[in-house]
Design a protein around this motif. Structure first.
Motif, mmCIF file in Angstrom:
data_model
loop_
_atom_site.group_PDB
_atom_site.id
_atom_site.type_symbol
_atom_site.label_atom_id
_atom_site.label_comp_id
_atom_site.label_asym_id
_atom_site.label_seq_id
_atom_site.Cartn_x
_atom_site.Cartn_y
_atom_site.Cartn_z
ATOM 1 N N GLU A 71 -36.868 -31.623 -41.300
ATOM 2 C CA GLU A 71 -36.931 -32.479 -40.087
ATOM 3 C C GLU A 71 -36.136 -31.326 -39.052
ATOM 4 O OE1 GLU A 71 -38.217 -35.076 -39.380
ATOM 5 O OE2 GLU A 71 -38.603 -35.494 -41.372
ATOM 6 N N THR A 72 -35.518 -30.384 -39.468
ATOM 7 C CA THR A 72 -35.083 -29.362 -38.380
ATOM 8 C C THR A 72 -35.964 -28.384 -37.737
ATOM 9 O OG1 THR A 72 -34.253 -27.801 -40.037
ATOM 10 C CG2 THR A 72 -32.859 -29.750 -39.211
ATOM 11 N N ALA A 73 -37.221 -27.971 -38.496
ATOM 12 C CA ALA A 73 -38.169 -26.943 -38.008
ATOM 13 C C ALA A 73 -38.968 -27.658 -36.860
ATOM 14 C CB ALA A 73 -39.069 -26.757 -39.140
ATOM 15 N N GLU A 74 -38.560 -26.718 -35.882
ATOM 16 C CA GLU A 74 -39.287 -27.273 -34.277
ATOM 17 C C GLU A 74 -40.428 -26.648 -33.943
ATOM 18 O OE1 GLU A 74 -38.046 -29.580 -32.738
ATOM 19 O OE2 GLU A 74 -36.706 -30.086 -34.123
ATOM 20 N N ASP A 75 -41.000 -25.635 -34.607
ATOM 21 C CA ASP A 75 -42.237 -25.033 -34.048
ATOM 22 C C ASP A 75 -43.221 -26.021 -34.137
ATOM 23 O OD1 ASP A 75 -43.191 -25.016 -36.752
ATOM 24 O OD2 ASP A 75 -43.125 -22.824 -36.895
#
Length: 422
Positions: free
Chosen positions: A230-234
């Motif tokens: 959930e923290t991956a922002e790409d």
């Protein structure tokens, strides 16, 4: 003294049978030792024995001590009512049938030569790795060759068992069985079971429908294995999460809880993210993969068929949101070799068996074209004079080590029996 050694002595008549007597002194003539079936019930079936002037036909039971008859509760088992001779190493108590008649007993301890015992002790004494390590190089080439071939098919039979179980679970869908089996092998030893359990929560009908978009397969695979952080922002990570939400609702998918996949001690090319991306690409590129694999006639056909890479995103990523130097990340020949050995050949074998077809020779020839595996077991055998020339031989040697050497089954092994005879 071990019971399997007594089985060997009786089966191959490694005792002084010309002067054999029961413990009560009656002369015994062994016409036929019986069939050694290694199944429930007496050890040897349909033996023929003359005791005194009476000829008997029936079964023979073997124990280290006479009292083992009662220890194993044979007196309560009707399968032992037809035992005509009790063969033991040490006679310590008389044994009776249900009608209170005495079962004739012979104590082999008095009829086995010291030479035979010394041969057995030389083989059975623990060594550094396997019992026969100082002798195995002396095995007759013909004996070893035939034994390795038998071991290869024994290994195939054992690998076919989970395939048949999976076939039942998938309503005889061979394409589904191939997918789930490949998933396990893409996970290698570390993550194989995790991949297998997690991806089984996706019906293969869903894989079929969504295989036209590789990102949909990646979303399904990564989601079921909790790899969509959930923290991956790409943008790609967000896109996969969006696809996952849609596909999960569309197909009403549920997660099967599995332990987290392991990255530790893996080279980046073996990261679970890369292996899942390769699996997704393979099923994106190859529709009806099972039918194509069955039709493949050579390793070159299989190399071409399984020569898949990863989607564009994974060419410069090993994990979500972390850019790395660009690399195609195609399946290597050595990895495809593992897939062929551990998944494809067992599947071809099980499929041919289901059709009543005989393809044993072609499977042997196929594995003979694959280079030998490199692992500690194969290296150890080489140190003791047994060098493998192909994957066919390494698969056989792995079966030998795991199912015979490591379990002390020297007397069920053609090498052990040969060395004792010599």
């Amino acid at each position: 003294m071990r019971e399997d050694f007594l089985h060997y002595i009786w089966q191959y008549k490694k005792f002084d049978f010309s002067n054999l007597t029961t413990v009560s002194g009656e002369a015994i003539t062994v016409v036929h030792t019986g069939q050694y079936l290694q199944q429930a019930g007496p050890d040897f079936f349909n033996a023929q024995i003359i005791i005194g002037n009476q000829k008997w036909a029936g079964n023979v039971e073997i124990h280290v001590k006479s009292s083992d008859w009662y220890l194993h509760q044979h007196e309560q088992d009707n399968q032992y009512n037809n035992v005509i001779l009790h063969v033991v190493w040490e006679h310590d108590v008389p044994i009776f049938r249900n009608d209170n008649s005495v079962i004739p007993t012979v104590s082999l301890k008095s009829f086995v030569s010291k030479a035979v015992l010394q041969q057995y002790l030389a083989l059975a004494t623990p060594k550094s790795w396997i019992f026969c390590e100082s002798q195995i190089r002396l095995t007759d080439t013909f004996v070893l060759k035939n034994w390795l071939e038998r071991l290869f098919f024994e290994r195939l039979e054992s690998k076919a068992v989970p395939i048949k179980i999976l076939l039942t679970a998938t309503n005889n869908d061979w394409e589904a069985v191939l997918f789930y089996s490949l998933a396990k092998n893409f996970g290698l030893n570390t993550n194989g079971e995790i991949f297998f359990k997690a991806l089984q929560s996706i019906p293969f009908s869903v894989i079929r429908k969504e295989s036209f978009e590789v990102q949909n397969l990646e979303a399904l695979f990564f989601s079921q294995l909790d790899l969509l952080s959930e923290t991956a922002e790409d943008a790609y990570a967000k896109d996969l999460r969006g696809r996952t939400s849609y596909l999960t609702q569309k197909y009403r998918l549920k997660k099967t809880w599995v332990e987290p996949v392991q990255f530790f001690q893996h080279r980046p090319d073996n990261f679970p993210t890369i292996r899942l991306a390769q699996l997704a690409m393979l099923y994106h590129l190859q529709q009806n993969l099972f039918a194509k694999i069955i039709a493949a006639a050579s390793m070159n056909d299989l190399y071409e068929l399984l020569n898949s890479g990863v989607s564009a995103y994974w060419e410069n990523h090993y994990q979500l949101d972390k850019v790395s130097p660009a690399k195609k990340k195609r399946l290597s020949k050595s990895f495809i070799d593992l897939l062929v050995m551990n998944t494809i050949v067992p599947l071809q074998f099980a499929y041919a068996e289901s059709l009543g077809k005989e393809i044993s020779e072609s499977l042997v020839q196929l594995l003979q074209t694959i280079p030998p595996e490199k692992n500690i077991v194969i290296e150890k055998f080489a140190n003791f004079g047994i060098t493998a020339e192909s994957a066919f031989e390494t698969q056989s040697l792995l079966q030998l080590k795991n199912n015979y050497c490591s379990k002390g089954r020297c007397l069920q092994c053609a090498v052990g029996v040969h060395l004792l005879k010599e």
